[in-house]
Design an enzyme around this catalytic site. Structure first.
Site, short mmCIF file in Angstrom:
data_model
loop_
_atom_site.label_atom_id
_atom_site.label_comp_id
_atom_site.label_asym_id
_atom_site.label_seq_id
_atom_site.Cartn_x
_atom_site.Cartn_y
_atom_site.Cartn_z
N ARG A 89 -1.08 57.95 -30.32
CA ARG A 89 -2.00 58.51 -31.40
C ARG A 89 -3.38 58.97 -30.83
NH1 ARG A 89 -0.43 53.12 -33.45
NH2 ARG A 89 -1.94 52.57 -31.74
N HIS A 137 5.42 57.22 -37.79
CA HIS A 137 6.70 57.00 -37.20
C HIS A 137 7.68 57.93 -37.60
CE1 HIS A 137 5.66 52.48 -37.05
NE2 HIS A 137 5.45 53.00 -35.84
N LYS A 143 4.50 40.12 -31.65
CA LYS A 143 3.74 41.02 -32.35
C LYS A 143 3.61 40.49 -33.90
CE LYS A 143 3.82 45.54 -30.44
NZ LYS A 143 3.90 46.86 -30.98
N SER A 149 0.45 50.39 -37.60
CA SER A 149 1.27 49.54 -38.43
C SER A 149 0.12 48.07 -38.62
CB SER A 149 2.26 48.95 -37.88
OG SER A 149 3.28 50.18 -37.86
#
Length: 169
Positions: free
Chosen positions: A99, A19, A43, A137
């Protein structure tokens, strides 16, 4: 032409080196960068919205104080549609990090929906730095949850806060 405001949205639960890499690069794309911390209860974040905002803001301040980030970056929390928040802040472009190829399909669909909802809003895809391609994450939280070393994924201040939060659960 007015000020070009760029936004980098995410849950940042927790803020990772990936990030931070995107934030540093995105800060050069406009006159101002908003790091937009999303509520996104779907999430199941470990850290609360307030905690995530505080951690992101304090880490970005450290970067600004050491001239690793311009002082044209701010952190704001939102719990509305991304396009509504972008419109309310005068955002002209949204930055999304990729990614791997697997991220692209989801991000492409999201960008298409956002374009339909807010025709003036552009989406800019940025590839994660090579050493961060695999960092997500959710994996960082999993490693931390079982006591693993997360120092290569997140800054020390973030690691300390995440581990403390996980111990408290």
């Amino acid at each position: 032409m007015g000020q070009r405001i760029v936004m980098y949205p995410g849950t940042f639960d927790p803020l990772t080196f990936g990030h931070i890499d995107i934030i540093q690069r995105a800060a050069r794309l406009g006159d101002h960068l908003i790091v937009a911390v999303a509520e996104n209860a779907g999430k199941n974040p470990v850290l609360s919205g307030d905690e995530r905002c505080e951690l992101v803001a304090s880490h970005l301040k450290l970067l600004m104080d050491t001239d690793k980030l311009p002082n044209t970056v701010s952190v704001k929390r939102f719990s509305t549609l991304l396009t509504d928040f972008a419109a309310s802040e005068g955002v002209t472009a949204v930055v999304r990090g990729l990614r791997a190829v697997s991220d692209f399909e989801y991000e492409f669909q999201m960008a298409s929906i956002n374009k339909r909802l807010h025709g003036e809003l552009e989406t800019i895809f940025m590839m994660a730095a090579e050493q961060q391609h695999f960092v997500a994450s959710r994996f960082v939280k999993e490693v931390a949850r079982y006591g693993g070393d997360i120092s290569s994924f997140v800054p020390n201040d973030i690691a300390v806060a995440l581990k403390a939060k996980l111990r408290g659960k």
